[in-house]
Scaffold this motif. Structure first.
Motif, PDB file in Angstrom:
ATOM      1  N   TRP A 116      10.536 -78.230 -14.344  1.00  0.00           N
ATOM      2  CA  TRP A 116      10.666 -77.045 -15.202  1.00  0.00           C
ATOM      3  C   TRP A 116      12.094 -76.912 -15.702  1.00  0.00           C
ATOM      4  O   TRP A 116      12.326 -76.654 -16.895  1.00  0.00           O
ATOM      5  CB  TRP A 116      10.266 -75.779 -14.428  1.00  0.00           C
ATOM      6  CG  TRP A 116      10.216 -74.570 -15.325  1.00  0.00           C
ATOM      7  CD1 TRP A 116       9.120 -74.088 -15.988  1.00  0.00           C
ATOM      8  CD2 TRP A 116      11.306 -73.709 -15.672  1.00  0.00           C
ATOM      9  NE1 TRP A 116       9.467 -72.981 -16.726  1.00  0.00           N
ATOM     10  CE2 TRP A 116      10.791 -72.727 -16.546  1.00  0.00           C
ATOM     11  CE3 TRP A 116      12.652 -73.660 -15.329  1.00  0.00           C
ATOM     12  CZ2 TRP A 116      11.587 -71.715 -17.088  1.00  0.00           C
ATOM     13  CZ3 TRP A 116      13.454 -72.661 -15.872  1.00  0.00           C
ATOM     14  CH2 TRP A 116      12.927 -71.694 -16.744  1.00  0.00           C
ATOM     15  N   PHE A 117      13.064 -77.105 -14.828  1.00  0.00           N
ATOM     16  CA  PHE A 117      14.456 -76.975 -15.244  1.00  0.00           C
ATOM     17  C   PHE A 117      14.856 -78.077 -16.224  1.00  0.00           C
ATOM     18  O   PHE A 117      15.665 -77.845 -17.127  1.00  0.00           O
ATOM     19  CB  PHE A 117      15.382 -76.987 -14.028  1.00  0.00           C
ATOM     20  CG  PHE A 117      15.487 -75.642 -13.360  1.00  0.00           C
ATOM     21  CD1 PHE A 117      16.078 -74.573 -14.005  1.00  0.00           C
ATOM     22  CD2 PHE A 117      14.977 -75.441 -12.084  1.00  0.00           C
ATOM     23  CE1 PHE A 117      16.163 -73.325 -13.417  1.00  0.00           C
ATOM     24  CE2 PHE A 117      15.063 -74.198 -11.467  1.00  0.00           C
ATOM     25  CZ  PHE A 117      15.663 -73.131 -12.136  1.00  0.00           C
ATOM     26  N   ILE A 118      14.310 -79.283 -16.070  1.00  0.00           N
ATOM     27  CA  ILE A 118      14.588 -80.354 -17.031  1.00  0.00           C
ATOM     28  C   ILE A 118      14.127 -79.939 -18.423  1.00  0.00           C
ATOM     29  O   ILE A 118      14.788 -80.218 -19.430  1.00  0.00           O
ATOM     30  CB  ILE A 118      13.891 -81.666 -16.609  1.00  0.00           C
ATOM     31  CG1 ILE A 118      14.573 -82.255 -15.357  1.00  0.00           C
ATOM     32  CG2 ILE A 118      13.922 -82.692 -17.734  1.00  0.00           C
ATOM     33  CD1 ILE A 118      13.881 -83.483 -14.794  1.00  0.00           C
ATOM     34  N   ALA A 119      12.989 -79.258 -18.478  1.00  0.00           N
ATOM     35  CA  ALA A 119      12.454 -78.800 -19.762  1.00  0.00           C
ATOM     36  C   ALA A 119      13.186 -77.577 -20.300  1.00  0.00           C
ATOM     37  O   ALA A 119      13.042 -77.235 -21.479  1.00  0.00           O
ATOM     38  CB  ALA A 119      10.957 -78.488 -19.618  1.00  0.00           C
ATOM     39  N   HIS A 120      13.995 -76.902 -19.463  1.00  0.00           N
ATOM     40  CA  HIS A 120      14.714 -75.688 -19.869  1.00  0.00           C
ATOM     41  C   HIS A 120      16.173 -75.790 -19.426  1.00  0.00           C
ATOM     42  O   HIS A 120      16.620 -75.040 -18.535  1.00  0.00           O
ATOM     43  CB  HIS A 120      14.055 -74.451 -19.264  1.00  0.00           C
ATOM     44  CG  HIS A 120      12.614 -74.291 -19.617  1.00  0.00           C
ATOM     45  ND1 HIS A 120      11.591 -74.934 -18.921  1.00  0.00           N
ATOM     46  CD2 HIS A 120      12.002 -73.580 -20.604  1.00  0.00           C
ATOM     47  CE1 HIS A 120      10.426 -74.605 -19.467  1.00  0.00           C
ATOM     48  NE2 HIS A 120      10.648 -73.794 -20.484  1.00  0.00           N
ATOM     49  N   PRO A 121      16.944 -76.705 -20.022  1.00  0.00           N
ATOM     50  CA  PRO A 121      18.322 -76.932 -19.571  1.00  0.00           C
ATOM     51  C   PRO A 121      19.242 -75.715 -19.723  1.00  0.00           C
ATOM     52  O   PRO A 121      20.149 -75.514 -18.913  1.00  0.00           O
ATOM     53  CB  PRO A 121      18.798 -78.101 -20.440  1.00  0.00           C
ATOM     54  CG  PRO A 121      17.884 -78.096 -21.624  1.00  0.00           C
ATOM     55  CD  PRO A 121      16.574 -77.600 -21.127  1.00  0.00           C
ATOM     56  N   ASP A 122      19.014 -74.889 -20.765  1.00  0.00           N
ATOM     57  CA  ASP A 122      19.842 -73.692 -20.923  1.00  0.00           C
ATOM     58  C   ASP A 122      19.652 -72.743 -19.741  1.00  0.00           C
ATOM     59  O   ASP A 122      20.619 -72.139 -19.253  1.00  0.00           O
ATOM     60  CB  ASP A 122      19.493 -72.954 -22.215  1.00  0.00           C
ATOM     61  CG  ASP A 122      20.113 -73.609 -23.436  1.00  0.00           C
ATOM     62  OD1 ASP A 122      20.882 -74.583 -23.256  1.00  0.00           O
ATOM     63  OD2 ASP A 122      19.828 -73.167 -24.560  1.00  0.00           O
ATOM     64  N   SER A 123      18.419 -72.626 -19.281  1.00  0.00           N
ATOM     65  CA  SER A 123      18.140 -71.750 -18.140  1.00  0.00           C
ATOM     66  C   SER A 123      18.809 -72.286 -16.881  1.00  0.00           C
ATOM     67  O   SER A 123      19.344 -71.513 -16.077  1.00  0.00           O
ATOM     68  CB  SER A 123      16.629 -71.636 -17.920  1.00  0.00           C
ATOM     69  OG  SER A 123      16.010 -70.974 -19.003  1.00  0.00           O
ATOM     70  N   ALA A 124      18.787 -73.590 -16.703  1.00  0.00           N
ATOM     71  CA  ALA A 124      19.430 -74.195 -15.536  1.00  0.00           C
ATOM     72  C   ALA A 124      20.926 -73.939 -15.555  1.00  0.00           C
ATOM     73  O   ALA A 124      21.523 -73.534 -14.544  1.00  0.00           O
ATOM     74  CB  ALA A 124      19.157 -75.696 -15.505  1.00  0.00           C
ATOM     75  N   ALA A 125      21.565 -74.139 -16.705  1.00  0.00           N
ATOM     76  CA  ALA A 125      23.011 -73.932 -16.819  1.00  0.00           C
ATOM     77  C   ALA A 125      23.377 -72.474 -16.613  1.00  0.00           C
ATOM     78  O   ALA A 125      24.344 -72.149 -15.906  1.00  0.00           O
ATOM     79  CB  ALA A 125      23.498 -74.412 -18.182  1.00  0.00           C
ATOM     80  N   ALA A 126      22.597 -71.576 -17.217  1.00  0.00           N
ATOM     81  CA  ALA A 126      22.898 -70.145 -17.090  1.00  0.00           C
ATOM     82  C   ALA A 126      22.691 -69.654 -15.665  1.00  0.00           C
ATOM     83  O   ALA A 126      23.482 -68.854 -15.153  1.00  0.00           O
ATOM     84  CB  ALA A 126      22.017 -69.352 -18.062  1.00  0.00           C
TER      85      ALA A 126
END
Length: 205
Positions: A94-104
């Motif tokens: 899921w985080f791979i598909a949503h890199p902005d969310s992972a960084a934030a």
């Protein structure tokens, strides 16, 4: 209708904050920059969120709840080891598909540890509870609580470590490979703990 409009505007600000933090970091996530990213008046942001901490907490809740949806798609009826590994794998993907969310999420958690430790502790506690519930849902029965606590904590710690490393090397294939190693280690821990628990119960009876 007004309530619906306020809720939608609130979500616009939350999504804009995620993008701004991912691009500029928490330190440079000014309310003016966030309002511009949302395409909304600055006054509206201050009306909906009285402080920047209120806004960051709303972002934290969103960043926490969205990846938890990945936990709802784990296979049902698996062993504890397979369930834990599968859930960790789903979260990483899921985080791979949503890199902005992972960084934030990473940047916000560092900020919270320094500036709002009670918020950080609350989010971490919620993550553990959700992880425990997801594991029990996947295996389809109540798991030994001591084992469940150990596995849930390790799973959250492995996820955090994987995401932090990924933020440095930014190699998706490497992250997937490292995730499989982490899943194997997690499964081995669960498998090694289960025989002792079952043996202890048989002795007690």
């Amino acid at each position: 209708m007004a309530r619906m409009g306020a809720d939608l505007r609130r979500q616009d600000f939350v999504e804009a904050t995620v993008k701004v933090i991912a691009e500029h970091g928490v330190a440079n996530a000014t309310t003016r920059r966030i309002a511009a990213a949302a395409g909304c008046p600055l006054a509206s942001l201050h009306y909906l969120f009285h402080t920047k901490e209120d806004l960051f907490y709303a972002v934290f809740e969103t960043l926490f709840n969205l990846p938890q949806q990945a936990l709802e798609h784990g296979p049902i009826g698996t062993t504890e080891a397979e369930a834990a590994a599968g859930l960790l794998r789903n979260l990483v993907h899921w985080f791979i598909a949503h890199p902005d969310s992972a960084a934030a999420q990473y940047d916000l958690f560092i900020w919270a540890n320094r500036n709002a430790p009670e918020m950080a502790a609350s989010i971490y506690a919620e993550a553990l509870v959700s992880t425990q519930q997801a594991i029990e849902r996947s295996v389809g029965y109540s798991v030994d609580q001591e084992l469940l606590g150990v596995v849930s904590r390790l799973m959250v710690q492995l996820l955090d470590g994987l995401i932090i490393a990924w933020s440095a090397h930014r190699d998706d294939d490497r992250l997937r490979d490292e995730t499989e190693t982490a899943c194997e280690a997690l499964g081995m821990l669960v498998s090694s703990r289960l025989p002792r628990k079952k043996a202890a119960r048989r002795t007690a009876s």
